[in-house]
Each structure stands twice: as C-alpha cells, then as structure tokens.
Design an enzyme around this catalytic site. Structure first.
Site, short mmCIF file in Angstrom:
data_model
loop_
_atom_site.label_atom_id
_atom_site.label_comp_id
_atom_site.label_asym_id
_atom_site.label_seq_id
_atom_site.Cartn_x
_atom_site.Cartn_y
_atom_site.Cartn_z
N ASP A 96 0.72 -1.26 0.00
CA ASP A 96 -0.18 -0.02 0.04
C ASP A 96 0.73 1.25 -0.11
O ASP A 96 0.38 2.43 -0.44
CB ASP A 96 -1.02 0.11 0.99
CG ASP A 96 -0.16 0.13 2.44
OD1 ASP A 96 0.75 -0.67 2.90
OD2 ASP A 96 -0.36 1.19 3.11
N ASP A 99 5.75 0.29 3.24
CA ASP A 99 5.95 -0.97 4.02
C ASP A 99 5.82 -2.21 3.08
O ASP A 99 5.43 -2.09 1.77
CB ASP A 99 5.18 -1.11 5.26
CG ASP A 99 3.76 -0.81 4.75
OD1 ASP A 99 3.40 -1.25 3.77
OD2 ASP A 99 3.04 -0.27 5.93
N TYR A 247 -5.13 0.70 9.00
CA TYR A 247 -6.37 0.95 8.36
C TYR A 247 -7.44 0.65 9.10
O TYR A 247 -8.47 -0.09 8.49
CB TYR A 247 -6.04 0.41 6.89
CG TYR A 247 -5.10 1.02 6.21
CD1 TYR A 247 -5.30 2.25 5.65
CD2 TYR A 247 -3.99 0.24 5.97
CE1 TYR A 247 -4.17 2.79 4.83
CE2 TYR A 247 -2.90 0.91 5.37
CZ TYR A 247 -2.91 2.26 4.56
OH TYR A 247 -1.95 2.80 4.05
N GLU A 487 5.79 9.62 3.14
CA GLU A 487 5.28 8.40 2.74
C GLU A 487 4.53 8.44 1.56
O GLU A 487 3.63 8.96 1.70
CB GLU A 487 4.87 7.61 3.81
CG GLU A 487 4.63 6.12 3.61
CD GLU A 487 4.36 5.13 4.68
OE1 GLU A 487 4.47 3.94 4.43
OE2 GLU A 487 4.09 5.47 5.62
#
Length: 510
Positions: A96, A99, A247, A487
């Site tokens: 996603d 990571d 999430y 990120e």
C-alpha cells in the site's frame, strides 16, 4: 579559433526537451498543433509527463512475480508464498505504501479510483490507457484471488506490527506473512463493500477490451456485495489488533454499502441496486456533512457518482444527490456560504497533517468529474446565493494539481521524479535500500534502520510516487523518518491519474 558547434539550435532544443530539465521550453511545442478554441495554449506544468509517471509508480509497488515487461527494474519478485499459511493463493497485488504489508481495504479503494479515472478520462489517455489498465488488472487479479471463496475475503497479508519493526526490502522479507480474513462470524462490510465497488468499477474498464474478464469481475462484485450487506459489521471490530491503527475503519461501513451499491448500479443497470439505494440511502448516510473523501469514507464519491445518474442519465429518483453533491462542492469554495475547507498560505487544500496529499488528489478528481457532469447537463452548483460554474471547479482542481507539481512556495514537486526538485528521502523501504541488482546479499531486518536514519538520498527513485506533502504552512523537511509527510501511498496516486489525463488533454499535451 572557436570550435565548431556540435548541435544546431533546433537539435539543442530537442535535447533540452528530452532531458526535461527545461519543461517550459518544451511545453510550448505540442500546444501549437491543437486548435482547441476554448483551451488555453500554455500550461506551466507538463501534465502528460506527470500522467505517465503517476501510472508508472504502481509498478514499483507490485508484489508477487513481476512480468517480463516490468519497467521499474530495481524491483524484483517478492511475496511468492503469500497465502500459503491459509492454503490459498494470495500472490500479487500491491504494497500500500512504504512498507511490505498488503492491506486489502486501501488496495480495493485504489482499484476503484484507478478504474473511475479510466472510466471518466481514459478516452483522453492515448498511449497511457494500456498502462493504466495494466495497473488496474494487477489489482483485480489479486482481488479475485482474495474473494475466491464465497462469504470469505482475505483482507490482509503480513503482520503490520512485525513488518514495521523491520526496515527491509520486499525481496528480503522474513517477517510473518500472516493471512487475515473476514467471514460470516467476523464480518467487514466496509472492506467487503469497497471490494465489491472495486470489482464492479473495474468490470466497466474491461467491458469492451476483455468482455470475459469483465463478466467475471461483475459477477464476483455482486456476490461480494451480497456478503457485505447480509453480514454487517466493521472489520476493525473483529480484526482490531491486525488492522488498527493502520487502516482502522473510522467512518463505519455505511458509506461502503452505499458506494458498493452505487458502482453495481452503474456496472449492471440492474434495478435491484437503484432500489437498494432509494430504500437505504438515508440510513446509509447519503445526506451527512462528512466532506472528506478517501480510503476510509466514500460518502462524497457516492454522492457525485449518483448525481451523474440524475444529471446525465436523467434518473429522477436520484434528484436529491445533486443537492448532496453541491453541498460538498460548496464546502470547498473559498468565500462561498457553507465553505469549511482550509487552505495553506500557498493555496493547498489542507485536511490533516498525516498524508494530506491524498485529500488533494481525491478532491481534485471529484471537482473535475463533477464539472464534467454539470457541463453535460448544462447546469451549475448553487451555494446559497453564489453560483459556481464548472469552469470554477476546474480552475480550483488545476490550482491544486499545479501546487502538487511544483507551483508552491518551496517550488518543490511532491511527485517523485517529476520536475527539477522533488523529495529525495521518501519513507519507502525498497526505494531507500540498495536494490538487489546492486546489493544481491540479503539485508537483515534491523540493519536497514541505519539507512532509514541516514541523511543520504534514496538510491532508487520511485518515479511518480506522490508523498504525504507539506504541512499547513507549506513546509516540507524531506526526512525519511517523517512518514506523515514523506511516505507515498497507492491511494494518493490513483485519483490523480484521472485528473492528470484531463489536464494533459485540455492543454493539448496528449
């Protein structure tokens, strides 16, 4: 005596353009060949280049066995045994963000938004349409695997806490590839509803080019939606220790049920779904004033999409959604009554300090899409006493995209690899560690942290990645450890693909 020049001025111009250092010089080129009577001739940004890169980014996020025509060559195969813990094939899909976990909830939303980008603006994408469809298919192939068993969805591969305790390349992963699922006993109407939306939206993308695949997607979407609706509950209740705080579903699952039904209505034209929306719309939050559109809350997207059915397809039963959509638009217009949006001093829409750019890209996409629907219905937005035209919506969206691409106080592009100045230390494991080609030996879990904490630029440029972006005062430190600002994530890129296609086309760059 002066040495003879090697290049004629024209060759030099072409070379300069090719090096893309002087975009201004080159952007003038294509604009002269297009006689769009209502389009400005000149753009400060090269939307076409940005479009190419925004799609290329997804190749850098691929998990699984990479295809022979993989363009992001510093990546290699990874996660080849994903799913084996549960005796199911879950190889593929996308990481996603920075990571190595595969989170099904944001992956499904990314798929829906990539698909919507192609549905609305794919006709303008020219050579990039094929690349956009491949990015979608990489996701849908995975979502089909994740929904292979009725009333079960595999919603995550990897243990996020253990993954985040390492800084390692996806190719070296040695953290547990835990498989997390929802089922009748531990439901997740949010992630299931979003997965149904993704499959239904993608079925429209492949309807002409691959009708067999399209039918498979839409049939699966119907089955998944039925499961989402019948066994109701948020997935973060039963799976809290795995999916929170990463999430967690904060907005509940009502928005995903409305969103899933909306996409199935669009994909199937089956009256069942229109009826479902009419009966359940209010209880599912159609009229709420939650004006944030992103991986967690889909209400605004559903309102815009349903207003199309009213405005363009003349489905009079959906009349109210024009008002609901207008309320969202009015919240964004500085100075309009009901305006609630905040902007940085430099003009960037600012929702929150963590990954704010996702709201910029999703909102820009919705502005351009709604402008398209309003134009085709010859109508406008009414904000109290203020009339807001589609032209105004497009101007606001363009301003946001231009800021993202470098028209901002720092003159910094927030798309990696675009423009002369962009983030060099993004919070992304694969990008920050030497590639397998350069460093074939395994890099152990914790030894990567010395790189994470170092001031050196990332060796691998994740071209096209959009980062979280600047703070509310337009500042951006470009530090790897600062995941809130540095990120990148798939759901930041997905809506931008459609917006860039529109802008590239309207400035005669495609």
């Amino acid at each position: 005596m002066a040495p003879p020049t090697l290049f004629s001025p024209f060759t030099l111009l072409v070379l300069l353009c090719w090096s893309s250092a002087s975009l201004l010089l080159c952007n003038g080129f294509p604009a002269f060949h297009h006689h769009h009577h209502h389009h400005p001739r000149f753009a400060r940004q090269n939307y076409r280049d940005a479009l190419t890169k925004s799609i290329l980014y997804f190749e850098g996020q691929r998990s699984g066995k990479l295809p022979p025509h993989q363009r992001v060559t510093w990546r290699r195969n990874s996660g080849l045994s994903d799913g084996s813990a549960m005796h199911v094939d879950l190889v593929g899909g996308y990481y996603d963000a920075g990571d190595n976990v595969k989170f099904g909830f944001p992956m499904a939303f990314t798929t829906t938004m990539l698909s919507w980008s192609v549905i609305e603006f794919g006709g303008l994408m020219k050579g990039e349409l094929q690349n956009a469809k491949e990015a979608i298919r990489w996701a849908t192939d995975y979502l089909l695997k994740a929904t292979v068993h009725p009333d079960i969805i595999y919603v995550q591969v990897g243990d996020a806490n253990k993954d985040h305790a390492c800084w390692e390349r996806p190719e070296d992963m040695d953290t547990p590839r835990t498989v997390i699922k929802i089922d009748r006993n531990s439901p997740g109407s949010d992630v299931a509803g979003e997965t149904a939306a993704a499959l239904a939206a993608a079925s429209l993308v492949f309807r002409r080019s691959d009708p067999t695949y399209s039918k498979l997607l839409v049939r699966r979407a119907m089955r998944v939606f039925q499961f989402a609706d019948k066994y109701r509950g948020p997935y973060s209740k039963g799976l809290k220790k795995f999916v929170c705080p990463f999430y967690c579903s904060y907005s509940g699952y009502q928005d995903e049920l409305l969103w899933g039904a909306t996409w199935l209505h669009k994909a199937t034209r089956n009256p069942t779904y229109l009826n479902y929306i009419q009966v359940n719309g209010q209880t599912l939050g159609a009229a709420e004033y939650d004006n944030t559109f992103g991986w967690d809350n889909k209400h605004v997207g559903a309102r815009i999409l349903l207003s199309k059915a009213f405005l363009v397809q003349k489905v009079s039963a959906l009349h109210d959604y024009k008002g609901h959509a207008d309320n969202f638009i009015c919240s964004l217009i500085p100075g309009a009554s009901f305006s609630s949006a905040q902007y940085t001093p430099g003009g960037l829409l600012f929702k929150m300090s963590d990954s704010n750019m996702q709201y910029v890209t999703s909102t820009s996409f919705l502005l351009l899409t709604y402008a398209k629907y309003l134009t085709s219905a010859h109508t406008v937005v009414n904000c109290g006493g203020t009339t807001v035209t589609p032209k105004r919506l497009r101007a606001l969206a363009k301003k946001q995209v231009d800021y993202l691409l470098g028209d901002n106080p720092l003159k910094m592009s927030y798309m990696v690899g675009y423009g002369p100045r962009f983030p060099r230390r993004i919070h992304h494991r694969g990008s920050s560690l030497p590639s397998v080609a350069v460093h074939p030996a395994k890099i152990q879990c914790s030894s990567g942290f010395s790189v994470m904490n170092s001031p050196y630029p990332n060796p691998n440029i994740l071209v096209g990645a959009i980062v979280g972006g600047p703070d509310k005062n337009d500042r951006f430190p470009d530090q790897r450890s600062d995941y809130e600002q540095s990120e990148p994530a798939t759901y930041m890129n997905a809506p931008l693909v459609g917006a860039l296609a529109y802008l590239a086309h309207s400035f005669g760059q495609l």
